[in-house]
Design a protein around this motif. Structure first.
Motif, PDB file in Angstrom:
ATOM      1  N   HIS A 114       0.825  -1.208   0.000  1.00  0.00           N
ATOM      2  CA  HIS A 114       0.000   0.000   0.000  1.00  0.00           C
ATOM      3  C   HIS A 114       0.859   1.259   0.000  1.00  0.00           C
ATOM      4  O   HIS A 114       0.516   2.252  -0.632  1.00  0.00           O
ATOM      5  CB  HIS A 114      -0.980  -0.008   1.175  1.00  0.00           C
ATOM      6  CG  HIS A 114      -2.115  -0.964   0.982  1.00  0.00           C
ATOM      7  ND1 HIS A 114      -2.035  -2.287   1.317  1.00  0.00           N
ATOM      8  CD2 HIS A 114      -3.353  -0.792   0.434  1.00  0.00           C
ATOM      9  CE1 HIS A 114      -3.170  -2.899   1.002  1.00  0.00           C
ATOM     10  NE2 HIS A 114      -3.995  -2.017   0.464  1.00  0.00           N
TER      11      HIS A 114
ATOM     12  N   ASP B 176      -3.440  -2.297  -6.644  1.00  0.00           N
ATOM     13  CA  ASP B 176      -4.285  -3.105  -5.769  1.00  0.00           C
ATOM     14  C   ASP B 176      -5.502  -3.602  -6.546  1.00  0.00           C
ATOM     15  O   ASP B 176      -6.238  -2.794  -7.122  1.00  0.00           O
ATOM     16  CB  ASP B 176      -4.725  -2.223  -4.586  1.00  0.00           C
ATOM     17  CG  ASP B 176      -5.298  -3.010  -3.417  1.00  0.00           C
ATOM     18  OD1 ASP B 176      -5.775  -4.134  -3.634  1.00  0.00           O
ATOM     19  OD2 ASP B 176      -5.270  -2.474  -2.294  1.00  0.00           O
TER      20      ASP B 176
ATOM     21  N   HIS C 158     -11.842  -3.885  -2.158  1.00  0.00           N
ATOM     22  CA  HIS C 158     -11.932  -2.623  -1.403  1.00  0.00           C
ATOM     23  C   HIS C 158     -11.282  -1.459  -2.153  1.00  0.00           C
ATOM     24  O   HIS C 158     -11.512  -0.310  -1.830  1.00  0.00           O
ATOM     25  CB  HIS C 158     -11.367  -2.774   0.025  1.00  0.00           C
ATOM     26  CG  HIS C 158      -9.892  -3.031   0.102  1.00  0.00           C
ATOM     27  ND1 HIS C 158      -9.334  -3.996   0.915  1.00  0.00           N
ATOM     28  CD2 HIS C 158      -8.842  -2.445  -0.510  1.00  0.00           C
ATOM     29  CE1 HIS C 158      -8.018  -3.987   0.790  1.00  0.00           C
ATOM     30  NE2 HIS C 158      -7.690  -3.054  -0.067  1.00  0.00           N
TER      31      HIS C 158
HETATM   32 MN    MN Z   1      -5.809  -2.513  -0.420  1.00  0.00          MN
END
Ligand code: MN
Length: 200
Positions: free
Chosen positions: A75, A159, A163
């Motif tokens: 992240h 990613d 989410h």
């Molecule tokens: Mn993530």
């Protein structure tokens, strides 16, 4: 605390319309933050295990470290790879390196897109500098830490967990990936490639 959540260098809404501000806010402030907290908690528990010389939880703790620290690393890279001033195509020596490894920028982009969009379940698309072959490769990472090549240095991480896009794109992961290309900061990716090749 060994690890801290890095601040975003842009406002959560700055990547709109490509990536919704509420997604960025939750993704950074809740999801990423939870990986940082769990990494620190796991390190504390490992320190306690060493102090007590008690190892009944070692397998679970090592798995927790791989999952949570892997999440923090990824992240941190993801936020830095994105910019409101992103998009376009890389230039110069880095563009040449991409061409050398993939044939062309378009061919790289096609492979990266397909690898990221087709992750089964939760995972990531990575562009990685692989020092043994002195090449760039695309990896389809599962979860945060599976199906990866050790020793490679990821320089672009996208990613593909739900989410990351569901509030805006629902089940349309391919639309999310297509939009993300508009905010990829190629100068950040190129700097990471330069550092990785120097280190290699
Ligand atoms: Mn993530």
């Amino acid at each position: 605390m060994t690890y801290v959540l890095p601040d975003l260098t842009y406002d959560p809404g700055a990547l709109e319309p490509h990536l919704d501000g509420r997604i960025v806010e939750l993704h950074h402030g809740k999801h990423h933050a939870s990986y940082v907290a769990a990494t620190n908690a796991t390190l504390d528990r490992l320190a306690q295990a060493r102090a007590d010389d008690r190892w009944d939880s070692i397998v679970g703790l090592e798995k927790s470290l791989a999952f949570n620290l892997g999440g923090h690393v990824l992240h941190s890279l993801y936020w830095a790879n994105l910019s409101p001033q992103g998009g376009g195509e890389p230039t110069g020596g880095f563009a040449d390196a991409l061409g050398g490894s993939f044939g062309s920028f378009a061919a790289f982009k096609a492979q990266f897109t397909q690898a990221t969009v087709s992750v089964q379940g939760s995972g990531w698309g990575l562009l990685t500098y692989e020092p043994l072959g002195d090449v760039l490769i695309v990896e389809q990472l599962e979860v945060h830490h599976q199906s990866t090549v050790l020793g490679g240095v990821p320089i672009l991480a996208i990613d593909a967990w739900e989410h990351a896009y569901y509030l805006q794109y629902e089940n349309r992961r391919a639309e999310y990936m297509s939009a993300i290309w508009n905010v990829v900061d190629w100068s950040d990716v190129e700097q990471r490639w330069q550092s990785a090749t120097r280190a290699g």
